[in-house]
Scaffold this motif. Structure first.
Motif, PDB file in Angstrom:
ATOM      1  N   SER A 133      11.323  12.935  -5.317  1.00 39.15           N
ATOM      2  CA  SER A 133      11.474  14.300  -5.818  1.00 39.15           C
ATOM      3  C   SER A 133      11.027  15.320  -4.774  1.00 39.15           C
ATOM      4  N   LEU A 134       9.922  15.036  -4.105  1.00 42.73           N
ATOM      5  CA  LEU A 134       9.392  15.948  -3.093  1.00 42.73           C
ATOM      6  C   LEU A 134      10.385  16.145  -1.953  1.00 42.73           C
ATOM      7  N   LEU A 135      11.030  15.053  -1.534  1.00 41.27           N
ATOM      8  CA  LEU A 135      11.967  15.106  -0.420  1.00 41.27           C
ATOM      9  C   LEU A 135      13.391  15.422  -0.859  1.00 41.27           C
ATOM     10  N   LYS A 136      13.575  15.514  -2.177  1.00 44.39           N
ATOM     11  CA  LYS A 136      14.909  15.785  -2.746  1.00 44.39           C
ATOM     12  C   LYS A 136      15.935  14.736  -2.274  1.00 44.39           C
ATOM     13  N   LEU A 137      15.558  13.460  -2.413  1.00 45.52           N
ATOM     14  CA  LEU A 137      16.434  12.374  -1.992  1.00 45.52           C
ATOM     15  C   LEU A 137      17.429  12.039  -3.096  1.00 45.52           C
ATOM     16  N   ASP A 138      18.665  11.765  -2.709  1.00 45.08           N
ATOM     17  CA  ASP A 138      19.643  11.323  -3.695  1.00 45.08           C
ATOM     18  C   ASP A 138      19.642   9.795  -3.761  1.00 45.08           C
ATOM     19  N   ASP A 139      20.584   9.225  -4.496  1.00 42.53           N
ATOM     20  CA  ASP A 139      20.590   7.784  -4.724  1.00 42.53           C
ATOM     21  C   ASP A 139      20.859   6.976  -3.446  1.00 42.53           C
ATOM     22  N   GLY A 140      21.411   7.619  -2.427  1.00 42.86           N
ATOM     23  CA  GLY A 140      21.734   6.894  -1.203  1.00 42.86           C
ATOM     24  C   GLY A 140      20.599   6.795  -0.211  1.00 42.86           C
ATOM     25  N   ALA A 141      19.415   7.304  -0.592  1.00 41.79           N
ATOM     26  CA  ALA A 141      18.255   7.278   0.308  1.00 41.79           C
ATOM     27  C   ALA A 141      17.019   6.881  -0.482  1.00 41.79           C
ATOM     28  N   PHE A 142      16.127   6.151   0.165  1.00 42.20           N
ATOM     29  CA  PHE A 142      14.896   5.749  -0.518  1.00 42.20           C
ATOM     30  C   PHE A 142      13.766   5.595   0.501  1.00 42.20           C
ATOM     31  N   PRO A 143      12.545   5.992   0.113  1.00 39.87           N
ATOM     32  CA  PRO A 143      11.415   5.907   1.041  1.00 39.87           C
ATOM     33  C   PRO A 143      11.006   4.470   1.309  1.00 39.87           C
ATOM     34  N   ILE A 144      10.675   4.207   2.577  1.00 34.14           N
ATOM     35  CA  ILE A 144      10.199   2.883   2.994  1.00 34.14           C
ATOM     36  C   ILE A 144       8.683   2.850   3.048  1.00 34.14           C
ATOM     37  N   MET A 145       8.103   3.883   3.660  1.00 36.46           N
ATOM     38  CA  MET A 145       6.650   3.981   3.739  1.00 36.46           C
ATOM     39  C   MET A 145       6.267   5.395   4.131  1.00 36.46           C
ATOM     40  N   VAL A 146       5.019   5.739   3.854  1.00 36.81           N
ATOM     41  CA  VAL A 146       4.434   6.991   4.311  1.00 36.81           C
ATOM     42  C   VAL A 146       3.459   6.636   5.432  1.00 36.81           C
ATOM     43  N   ILE A 147       3.569   7.343   6.550  1.00 34.46           N
ATOM     44  CA  ILE A 147       2.722   7.054   7.703  1.00 34.46           C
ATOM     45  C   ILE A 147       1.805   8.234   7.958  1.00 34.46           C
ATOM     46  N   GLY A 148       0.508   7.982   7.850  1.00 38.80           N
ATOM     47  CA  GLY A 148      -0.489   8.984   8.213  1.00 38.80           C
ATOM     48  C   GLY A 148      -0.867   8.790   9.663  1.00 38.80           C
ATOM     49  N   ALA A 149      -1.031   9.887  10.401  1.00 39.44           N
ATOM     50  CA  ALA A 149      -1.353   9.793  11.827  1.00 39.44           C
ATOM     51  C   ALA A 149      -2.427  10.802  12.188  1.00 39.44           C
ATOM     52  N   GLY A 150      -3.238  10.430  13.166  1.00 42.73           N
ATOM     53  CA  GLY A 150      -4.293  11.318  13.638  1.00 42.73           C
ATOM     54  C   GLY A 150      -5.205  10.583  14.596  1.00 42.73           C
ATOM     55  N   GLU A 151      -6.306  11.217  14.935  1.00 47.44           N
ATOM     56  CA  GLU A 151      -7.308  10.570  15.790  1.00 47.44           C
ATOM     57  C   GLU A 151      -8.234   9.737  14.920  1.00 47.44           C
ATOM     58  N   ARG A 152      -8.508   8.536  15.348  1.00 49.83           N
ATOM     59  CA  ARG A 152      -9.366   7.615  14.592  1.00 49.83           C
ATOM     60  C   ARG A 152     -10.796   8.151  14.477  1.00 49.83           C
ATOM     61  N   ALA A 153     -11.302   8.239  13.248  1.00 50.30           N
ATOM     62  CA  ALA A 153     -12.714   8.574  13.046  1.00 50.30           C
ATOM     63  C   ALA A 153     -13.572   7.376  13.409  1.00 50.30           C
ATOM     64  N   ASP A 154     -14.841   7.616  13.700  1.00 52.38           N
ATOM     65  CA  ASP A 154     -15.736   6.525  14.093  1.00 52.38           C
ATOM     66  C   ASP A 154     -15.793   5.440  13.024  1.00 52.38           C
ATOM     67  N   ASP A 155     -15.705   5.845  11.774  1.00 58.33           N
ATOM     68  CA  ASP A 155     -15.713   4.871  10.673  1.00 58.33           C
ATOM     69  C   ASP A 155     -14.325   4.757  10.037  1.00 58.33           C
ATOM     70  N   GLY A 156     -13.292   4.954  10.855  1.00 53.99           N
ATOM     71  CA  GLY A 156     -11.930   4.952  10.340  1.00 53.99           C
ATOM     72  C   GLY A 156     -11.345   3.579  10.091  1.00 53.99           C
ATOM     73  N   VAL A 157     -11.893   2.560  10.741  1.00 55.05           N
ATOM     74  CA  VAL A 157     -11.468   1.174  10.501  1.00 55.05           C
ATOM     75  C   VAL A 157     -12.535   0.528   9.636  1.00 55.05           C
ATOM     76  N   PHE A 158     -12.140   0.077   8.460  1.00 52.55           N
ATOM     77  CA  PHE A 158     -13.124  -0.346   7.471  1.00 52.55           C
ATOM     78  C   PHE A 158     -13.684  -1.747   7.686  1.00 52.55           C
ATOM     79  N   TRP A 159     -12.900  -2.625   8.299  1.00 55.43           N
ATOM     80  CA  TRP A 159     -13.381  -3.991   8.512  1.00 55.43           C
ATOM     81  C   TRP A 159     -12.577  -4.648   9.632  1.00 55.43           C
TER      82      TRP A 159
END
Length: 259
Positions: free
Chosen positions: A219-245
């Motif tokens: 709905s946010l992207l106003k996609l019709d039936d011929g398109a579908f989201p695969i994944m959402v990718i967040g990007a930025g600089e890694r925080a010191d505690d950004g990797v949990f394990w």
């Protein structure tokens, strides 16, 4: 104004001129391995913005990913509007990786441009002439990938290929709507991998998120039936505690087989 004819390198093979594109030298496997090994799913980012030229370069590298028949069944939506970002974070279930990301990018697979892009491949063929077999191949693709109403065409084509496959090897699909969507998703996922490795090479990190409300994202992207989201990718600089394990990978023998 007509475009100047591109120049190609050729090489003589068995008395015939063939297109020649040698593999570049000087590529560092060590540095590439460093990029791959240091790529992590980062769950928390700093406030450092990603320069526009870096974002654009990473997206351009994503578009160079391999894809089935060169049809490029993908799109990338870079969500810039603060209001739409808030909506996307909510659709991503409020994940910290989405909340703190400097950039949120939605990768979308498209199954509704097969016919148009098949024609476009013929129109923009990079050599002076389109070989007859290549032209015929792209002319047939829209019919091969059309499932028909309620997969009616798919069932007929599947039955025919199963019979023909008893005589000689044949490609088995994609036939049904679900199979065509899988076809598009596979190529789009390859582009996503290019994207996240490109960010890592530029010194930034990512989190590939599949945990989201697909209906809200559509709905946010106003996609019709011929398109579908695969994944959402967040990007930025890694925080010191950004990797949990630490990263977990099972024994190699479970995945690699020699036969």
């Amino acid at each position: 104004m007509s475009k100047a004819a591109p120049k190609f390198k050729t090489i003589d093979i068995d008395g015939k001129q063939r297109y020649y594109e040698p593999a570049p030298s000087g590529i560092s496997a060590k540095n590439f391995k460093k990029v791959v090994e240091s790529r992590r799913s980062v769950r928390k980012f700093t406030d450092k913005p990603i320069p526009k030229e870096v974002l654009d370069d990473c997206l351009d590298m994503a578009l160079l990913a391999p894809c089935s028949s060169g049809l490029q069944p993908w799109e990338f939506y870079v969500v810039k509007s603060p209001d739409k970002k808030r909506q996307l974070v909510k659709a991503c279930l409020g994940q910290l990786a989405a909340k703190t990301a400097q950039e949120l990018i939605v990768c979308v697979a498209r199954v509704d441009r097969v016919s148009d892009f098949s024609k476009k491949m013929i129109q923009e063929w990079p050599m002076p002439e389109v070989p007859p077999l290549v032209r015929r191949y792209y002319q047939l693709i829209p019919y091969n990938y059309a499932p028909g109403p309620l997969n009616s065409f798919a069932l007929v084509k599947k039955a025919a290929s199963n019979v023909g496959g008893l005589i000689a090897p044949l490609p088995r699909g994609p036939y049904t709507r679900a199979e065509v969507e899988l076809w598009a998703a596979k190529s789009a996922a390859l582009a996503c991998e290019n994207l996240v490795l490109a960010f890592r090479a530029h010194g930034f990190d990512t989190c590939m998120m599949e945990g989201y409300d697909e209906a809200r994202v559509r709905s946010l992207l106003k996609l019709d039936d011929g398109a579908f989201p695969i994944m959402v990718i967040g990007a930025g600089e890694r925080a010191d505690d950004g990797v949990f394990w630490p990263q977990v990978r099972f024994e190699r023998e479970l995945f690699v087989h020699e036969i």
